[in-house]
Scaffold this motif. Structure first.
Motif, mmCIF file in Angstrom:
data_model
loop_
_atom_site.group_PDB
_atom_site.id
_atom_site.type_symbol
_atom_site.label_atom_id
_atom_site.label_comp_id
_atom_site.label_asym_id
_atom_site.label_seq_id
_atom_site.Cartn_x
_atom_site.Cartn_y
_atom_site.Cartn_z
ATOM 1 N N SER A 31 -13.616 1.093 -4.580
ATOM 2 C CA SER A 31 -13.617 2.626 -4.945
ATOM 3 C C SER A 31 -13.073 3.087 -6.695
ATOM 4 O O SER A 31 -14.454 3.716 -6.799
ATOM 5 N N LEU A 32 -12.279 2.591 -6.693
ATOM 6 C CA LEU A 32 -12.018 2.724 -9.025
ATOM 7 C C LEU A 32 -13.236 2.450 -9.486
ATOM 8 O O LEU A 32 -14.093 3.181 -10.582
ATOM 9 N N ARG A 54 -7.715 -4.038 2.880
ATOM 10 C CA ARG A 54 -7.822 -2.467 2.646
ATOM 11 C C ARG A 54 -7.322 -2.362 0.890
ATOM 12 O O ARG A 54 -7.725 -1.561 0.461
ATOM 13 N N PRO A 55 -6.239 -3.057 -0.097
ATOM 14 C CA PRO A 55 -5.682 -2.864 -1.078
ATOM 15 C C PRO A 55 -7.866 -3.261 -2.622
ATOM 16 O O PRO A 55 -8.373 -2.203 -3.035
ATOM 17 N N TRP A 67 -1.619 8.827 -10.089
ATOM 18 C CA TRP A 67 -2.874 8.574 -10.201
ATOM 19 C C TRP A 67 -3.979 8.996 -11.449
ATOM 20 O O TRP A 67 -3.619 10.629 -11.628
ATOM 21 N N ASP A 117 -6.598 4.183 -13.629
ATOM 22 C CA ASP A 117 -5.948 3.460 -12.574
ATOM 23 C C ASP A 117 -6.195 1.938 -13.070
ATOM 24 O O ASP A 117 -5.736 1.792 -11.761
ATOM 25 N N GLY A 155 -3.016 -0.019 -11.660
ATOM 26 C CA GLY A 155 -3.140 -0.683 -9.998
ATOM 27 C C GLY A 155 -2.980 -2.388 -10.191
ATOM 28 O O GLY A 155 -2.058 -2.731 -9.702
ATOM 29 N N LYS A 171 1.535 1.891 -3.056
ATOM 30 C CA LYS A 171 0.348 1.997 -3.702
ATOM 31 C C LYS A 171 0.304 3.971 -3.526
ATOM 32 O O LYS A 171 -0.510 4.373 -5.040
ATOM 33 N N LYS A 172 0.047 4.672 -2.904
ATOM 34 C CA LYS A 172 -0.134 5.568 -2.211
ATOM 35 C C LYS A 172 1.029 6.455 -3.611
ATOM 36 O O LYS A 172 0.906 7.988 -3.387
ATOM 37 N N LEU A 192 0.849 -1.205 0.182
ATOM 38 C CA LEU A 192 -0.230 0.460 -0.156
ATOM 39 C C LEU A 192 0.654 1.111 0.422
ATOM 40 O O LEU A 192 0.597 1.823 -0.582
ATOM 41 N N ILE A 226 -9.755 -0.052 -1.994
ATOM 42 C CA ILE A 226 -9.084 1.079 -3.037
ATOM 43 C C ILE A 226 -9.834 1.014 -4.017
ATOM 44 O O ILE A 226 -10.349 1.393 -4.950
#
Length: 228
Positions: free
Chosen positions: A127-128, A120-121, A76, A83, A87, A71-72, A68, A124
């Motif tokens: 959300s996309l 957690r991932p 983006w 994205d 990813g 990723k951060k 992560l 993400i």
């Protein structure tokens, strides 16, 4: 033992286990070796983790922290489908660079169990796909789209780890197939504007990032007005 030294000992045990896992991906590791590397006795390890599985889960959490963090640091584009592509590629790259972590994170299968850190991932990615759905760019639900992308992403990464051979052409082909499945691109459609949006988003280097974002924005506005 102070709170600081207690935390430090725990982190050093995780780091030692992570080093052993990284040095021999897919192989079992010895708790004794972990303790020897840190200079503590076995009861200390059991105090912190309770069992070998407890230590493994802490290492998995550490692996997701590393993943992560990468990723951060990504740049983006603001376009959810593009994205997802970025990813995907970051996911594969992490797996190939860290096969020991990755096989623990996604390759150790136990019916009915998934490490809590996997959420957690996954959040993400969801959300996309939710943003893509809001823009009218999915032909399936956001949840199904996220699941479709995740399972194919994991599969293509594990295959390359198993073969110990990066295969960017395979990864790109599977990625585009998965994205086509959730967006409907390549399937006959009566909405050429929607198809044009996905084609433009898929090739941002042709026009340039800023120009592509502007074109997609215009096409999306035209598509919305056409439907109203």
């Amino acid at each position: 033992m102070t709170e600081t030294s207690t935390s430090d000992t725990r982190e050093r045990l995780i780091a030692a286990a992570a080093d052993l896992i990284a040095s021999a991906p897919g192989e079992d590791f010895s708790l004794r070796a972990v303790c020897d590397a840190v200079g503590v006795k076995m009861p200390t390890l059991y105090h912190f983790f309770g069992s070998k599985q407890g230590l493994i889960e802490a290492v998995i959490e550490h692996g997701f922290d590393l993943y992560l963090a990468e990723k951060k640091s990504m740049e983006w584009s603001g376009d959810p489908i593009q994205d997802i592509r970025a990813g995907w590629d970051a996911h594969v790259a992490f797996g190939l660079t860290n096969p020991g972590f990755y096989t623990l994170m996604y390759g150790k299968v136990r019916p009915g169990y998934s490490p809590e850190a996997q959420s957690r991932p996954s959040a993400i990615l969801l959300s996309l796909t939710e943003r893509a759905a809001e823009q009218g760019r999915l032909v399936v639900s956001p949840e199904q789209a996220a699941a479709h992308i995740l399972v194919t992403n994991i599969g293509v990464t594990l295959r390359q780890i198993i073969l110990a051979a990066p295969d960017p052409a395979l990864s790109a082909a599977v990625r585009e197939g998965a994205i086509a499945a959730i967006t409907g691109v390549g399937v006959p459609t009566n909405n050429p504007l929607a198809a044009a949006i996905e084609i433009a988003a898929a090739y941002p280097d042709i026009l340039g990032k800023s120009e592509t974002q502007l074109l997609v924005k215009w096409l999306r506005t035209l598509s919305t007005n056409q439907q109203s």
